[in-house]
Design a protein around this motif. Structure first.
Motif, short mmCIF file in Angstrom:
data_model
loop_
_atom_site.label_atom_id
_atom_site.label_comp_id
_atom_site.label_asym_id
_atom_site.label_seq_id
_atom_site.Cartn_x
_atom_site.Cartn_y
_atom_site.Cartn_z
N GLY A 17 0.80 -1.23 0.00
CA GLY A 17 0.00 0.00 0.00
C GLY A 17 0.83 1.26 0.00
N LYS A 18 2.06 1.16 -0.47
CA LYS A 18 2.97 2.31 -0.45
C LYS A 18 2.48 3.46 -1.33
CE LYS A 18 6.64 2.01 -2.74
NZ LYS A 18 6.14 3.00 -3.73
N SER A 19 2.03 3.15 -2.53
CA SER A 19 1.59 4.20 -3.44
C SER A 19 0.39 4.96 -2.88
CB SER A 19 1.25 3.62 -4.82
OG SER A 19 2.41 3.09 -5.43
N ALA A 20 -0.55 4.22 -2.30
CA ALA A 20 -1.72 4.86 -1.69
C ALA A 20 -1.30 5.72 -0.51
CB ALA A 20 -2.74 3.82 -1.26
N THR A 21 -0.31 5.25 0.23
CA THR A 21 0.18 6.02 1.37
C THR A 21 0.91 7.28 0.91
OG1 THR A 21 0.38 4.00 2.68
CG2 THR A 21 1.60 5.92 3.46
N ALA A 22 1.68 7.17 -0.17
CA ALA A 22 2.34 8.35 -0.73
C ALA A 22 1.32 9.41 -1.11
CB ALA A 22 3.19 7.96 -1.93
N ALA A 23 0.18 8.96 -1.65
CA ALA A 23 -0.88 9.90 -2.03
C ALA A 23 -1.43 10.63 -0.81
CB ALA A 23 -1.99 9.16 -2.77
N LEU A 24 -1.44 9.97 0.35
CA LEU A 24 -1.91 10.61 1.57
C LEU A 24 -0.99 11.76 1.98
CD1 LEU A 24 -2.95 7.46 3.67
CD2 LEU A 24 -4.45 9.02 2.40
N PHE A 25 0.31 11.57 1.79
CA PHE A 25 1.25 12.67 2.06
C PHE A 25 1.01 13.81 1.08
CE2 PHE A 25 3.64 9.36 4.30
CZ PHE A 25 4.13 10.07 5.39
N ALA A 26 0.83 13.49 -0.19
CA ALA A 26 0.61 14.53 -1.20
C ALA A 26 -0.67 15.32 -0.91
CB ALA A 26 0.55 13.90 -2.59
N GLN A 27 -1.71 14.62 -0.42
CA GLN A 27 -2.96 15.29 -0.10
C GLN A 27 -2.79 16.31 1.02
OE1 GLN A 27 -5.76 12.13 0.71
NE2 GLN A 27 -5.56 11.29 -1.35
N ARG A 28 -1.75 16.14 1.81
CA ARG A 28 -1.47 17.08 2.90
C ARG A 28 -0.48 18.15 2.46
NH1 ARG A 28 -3.49 16.23 7.75
NH2 ARG A 28 -4.85 14.42 7.93
N GLY A 29 -0.24 18.24 1.17
CA GLY A 29 0.61 19.29 0.65
C GLY A 29 2.09 19.00 0.69
N VAL A 30 2.46 17.77 1.02
CA VAL A 30 3.88 17.41 1.09
C VAL A 30 4.36 17.03 -0.31
CG1 VAL A 30 5.58 15.84 2.09
CG2 VAL A 30 3.61 16.57 3.45
N PRO A 31 5.41 17.66 -0.83
CA PRO A 31 5.94 17.26 -2.13
C PRO A 31 6.45 15.81 -2.07
CG PRO A 31 6.79 19.43 -1.49
CD PRO A 31 6.13 18.84 -0.28
N VAL A 32 6.05 15.01 -3.04
CA VAL A 32 6.43 13.60 -3.09
C VAL A 32 7.12 13.31 -4.41
CG1 VAL A 32 5.60 11.20 -3.10
CG2 VAL A 32 4.50 12.90 -1.61
N HIS A 33 8.30 12.72 -4.33
CA HIS A 33 8.98 12.26 -5.54
C HIS A 33 8.77 10.76 -5.66
CE1 HIS A 33 12.38 10.82 -8.05
NE2 HIS A 33 12.10 11.91 -8.73
N ASP A 34 8.10 10.36 -6.72
CA ASP A 34 7.75 8.95 -6.95
C ASP A 34 8.79 8.32 -7.87
OD1 ASP A 34 6.66 6.55 -7.83
OD2 ASP A 34 4.63 7.32 -7.97
N ALA A 35 9.65 7.47 -7.31
CA ALA A 35 10.70 6.85 -8.11
C ALA A 35 10.11 5.99 -9.23
CB ALA A 35 11.61 6.00 -7.22
N ASP A 36 9.00 5.31 -8.97
CA ASP A 36 8.37 4.49 -10.01
C ASP A 36 7.87 5.35 -11.17
OD1 ASP A 36 8.80 1.95 -9.08
OD2 ASP A 36 6.84 1.72 -8.14
N ALA A 37 7.28 6.51 -10.85
CA ALA A 37 6.81 7.42 -11.90
C ALA A 37 7.99 7.95 -12.71
CB ALA A 37 6.02 8.56 -11.29
#
Length: 209
Positions: A17-37
């Motif tokens: 569930g890492k990708s879904a969790t990363a989205a939760l950080f992004a929803q809070r305005g935290v910049p997220v760098h997605d290595a898979d993307a």
């Protein structure tokens, strides 16, 4: 805050569930760098990795000149030498992308580096703390085998190259458990963001979220 943000590495084995969790950080305005993307872009037609991969692994490009992931998976599956060849091509390019991301967000209080193989590649050295996304093995297996085209053999091969979940949990500063559902994970993310954007950041307690 200026100069350098607090860098939180986010990782977890396949199906956790890492990708879904990363989205939760992004929803809070935290910049997220997605290595898979980043890899997806690098593998696309004209991507920085596609030409090199096509040269080193003949037959792995599609008609548009991008990487055919299924063909590439077959080319490296179960072959440690070929896998290391691939990683030596791709990892420096992904690292360059992440460094550019950090430069763009140098003024943010907190950024997340979402890296599936963070521990396996020594990426924790670039992070101020690490959060591991985890779930019970049975839930992980059900999630992964529900993916289109996934087989037991492919799942086993992926697990074989990933650090065991128990070891990741033991090494983590935070563990975000998605096994009981994502509302609990969302609450854990909220606590982490609050702690790490405080001034000064609240020191993480290993294993707690």
């Amino acid at each position: 805050m200026s100069g350098k943000p607090f860098v939180l590495g986010l990782t977890g084995s396949i199906g956790m569930g890492k990708s879904a969790t990363a989205a939760l950080f992004a929803q809070r305005g935290v910049p997220v760098h997605d290595a898979d993307a980043a890899v997806h872009t690098l593998y696309g037609p004209g991507g920085a990795a596609a030409e090199a991969i096509g040269r080193e692994f003949p037959g792995t490009l599609d008609a548009q000149g991008g990487v055919d992931r299924a063909a590439l998976r077959e080319a490296v599956l179960g072959d440690a030498t070929r896998l290391k060849q691939l990683e030596s091509l791709v990892h420096p390019l992904v690292r360059r992308e992440s460094e550019a991301f950090l430069a763009r967000h140098a003024g943010a209080p907190l950024v997340v580096l979402d890296i599936p193989l963070l521990y396996e590649t020594g990426g924790e050295g670039r992070c101020d703390a690490v959060a591991v996304v985890s779930a019970p093995a049975a839930i992980q297996r059900d999630r992964v085998l529900a993916r289109p085209g996934m087989t037991e053999a492919a799942f086993a091969a992926i697990l074989a190259k990933q650090m065991p979940d128990a070891e990741k949990r033991a090494r983590a500063d935070y563990v975000i458990d998605t096994g009981s559902g994502f509302p609990a994970a969302e609450a854990a993310v909220a606590r982490i963001v609050a702690d790490l954007t405080a001034s000064p950041p609240v020191a993480p307690i290993p294993g707690k979220a």
